[in-house]
Every structure is written in structure tokens, then in C-alpha cells.
Design an enzyme around this catalytic site. Sequence first.
Site: not given
Length: 331
Positions: A196, A199, A114
Site C-alpha cells: 500500500k 507515508k 510493522k
Amino acid sequence: MKRILSGIKPTGTLTLGNYLGAIKQFVKLQKKMSDCEFYLFVADLHAITVRQVPSELRKRTLDIAAMYIACGLDKDRTVLYIQSEIPQNVELGYILQSNVYMGELERMTQFKDKVSKQEKSITASLFTYPALMAADIILYDADYVPVGDDQKQHLELSRTIANRFNNSYGDFFIVPDPIIPEVGARIMDLQNPDRKMSKSDENDKGYISLFDDEAAIKRKIKSAVTDSIGIVKYDPINQKGLANLLTIYASIADRNIEDIVTQYAGQNYKQFKEDLGNEIVKVLSPIQENYGQLIKSQELQDILDRGRETASNYAFKKMRKCKRKIGLGRK
Ligand code: ATP
Ligand code: LTN
């Protein structure tokens, strides 16, 4: 009685990755293990580790709760609650920050990923996230935690934190075990099979949302990246995109990958993709219908009220004992 617990963040629309890696598994376990208790929560406090629009966050929180039930969760056997409605989660999360080391948090790959995507505006809570996650689990004495593959490392750290606490203050928390599905634990992005399916991705062609309609699902599967080899076989090194589609197929249709490969021997990808699109639509359509009914209903609110009540009672007692154990407060 053994307790099974899991959580999901309301950070974006639920994807097929969430469904196959986490939700479907949870529902399956519930059918298989009739002698276990099931706790499930929407992790809204985890969602705010990155900036959220308040009205959207609230809507998604309810959406996820409704979607879980729509996917087949047994509402009478599940304690379903919203994380932020139980203040003890935060209280224990803070205490556990004093039982985890900076070096351990710095090694978390989800944090590193992140950070590399966001560059600036990294919040302190994104860094300390695993302490709150450990609290989510051990506050309720969960024995098992079904999650996708990406959460393995966080679960391992939760176990370390629980053990450390027990070693310092005497046995108090149950050390949880992860349950990770054999197929479907890591569904990859349809446009970039090295990443991956997520969302919070901006490119919506890379994921299938549980809310996508038939046309969108078929379009996204049709345009999913494959290769020029043109033979349906499972080769996750040279045919990554196709291997991902085979995994999705096997997982959604509850079939073996080998069976599917045999079925499509000698055929090109077109028919395979068409059939896969149909399989996904077949599973998601009834779920969407159930969701449509639930989201407007009082029933959803009642389920969440009951969940809050049961979870709160447990959390309150456990926290009172926990504070006593470590010498906080007057008695
Ligand atoms: P974000 O992209 O915002 O980090 P996420 O979808 O990865 O969100 P969660 O909503 O917290 O994260 O995930 C809920 C559950 O879904 C977790 O158990 C996680 O392991 C699982 N999961 C998420 N993505 C996938 C995926 N691509 N394949 C399999 N399981 C997944
Ligand atoms: N960290 C998880 C979501 C999550 C969770 C939990 C999962 C928060 N608390 C407790 C299982 C148990 C994620 O990012 N997918």
C-alpha cells in the site's frame, strides 16, 4: 444527531493514498450529510508509537490540520483537534487495555507488518495501539468512522471492545460502524503495487505527497511501474500497476474506471499517464495554495483552540460517567 469521526497520524508527509482513502471521503460525507456532526483529529499520540523527531512531529501535526482544511473541510462544521491535547483520550485508552486480550492484539496485521519491517525496538504502545484507537472513537460516541481499507481490522476490534465494555457494565458506548470508500480505499505504491502507498516509506518514488510540485507529480506518474502488455484495461491480477493507476484516476477525477478504459482504448500508456499526471496536478495545486495561506495564519490556531474546547467538554463528561460506571475513584 449522528457523529462522524476520524483521525490521521502525523508520521510523514500526507500522500495521495491518505487523500483518496480518507480525506476526500471525509469532505464528501460532510457535503452529503448536512445533519451530522464531524469530529476530526491529528493522532500525534499514535505517531509516537514509533520514534519521532520532536520538532518534525510538531510541524507535521500542524501541517495535517491545515491540509485537512485546505482539502475542503468545512471549518465551521468540524471539531478539529489534536489528540494529545485531550488527556481523556489516554485515560480511556488505558481503561480499554483492560478490555482487550493479548491474543486479539497479536492478530492485528498492521502490528505484524510493522514488526516485520522494524525487527527490533518494538514499543509496547505499538502493540496496545488498537486500545487507544478504540478510545479515540468511543469516547466521543461516534456513530461512523470513515477510513481506508487498512483500518478495517482495527475498527472491527474497536467494535469488539465497545461491545465487551457494554456487556460488562451496561450499555454505555456507541458501537461504531466503519465507512470505507468503494474506489480508492487502498491505493498502492507506485513502484511496488503489492504494497500500500504509505507515508512512512523511505522510497519517495513510491508515493505522491500532497506537497509535491507539478514536476515531481508528473515524474512519479511517468515512472510508475506498469507492465509490458501495453493495453489499457482494468486487470488487477495481471496488470496490478496499471489497475492502481486506473483506480487513482477514477477516484481523483470522480469517474468510472470503465469510462476511462473506454477513453484510452487502442492507446498506449504514455497518453494515459500524461493525462493522469495533469488530473492530479489540477486537484493538488489549489489545495497547496490554500495550505500555504492557512499554515501561517492565526485562523488555524483559532480553529484548533475551538476544537480542543468542544472535544474536551464532551470527553470530560463522558469520562466522569465512565469511571463511575466501573467503580474507579470515590464517587
Ligand atoms: P503509516 O504509513 O505511517 O502507517 P498511514 O498513512 O498508513 O501511515 P494514517 O496516517 O493513520 O496511516 O492514515 C490515515 C488514513 O488514511 C486512514 O484512514 C487510512 O486508512 C488512510 N490510508 C492510508 N494509506 C492509504 C492508502 N494507501 N490508500 C487508501 N487509504 C489510505
Ligand atoms: N489507526 C489509524 C489512525 C487513527 C484513527 C483513529 C482513524 C487513530 N485513531 C480513530 C480513525 C479513528 C491509522 O493508522 N491509519
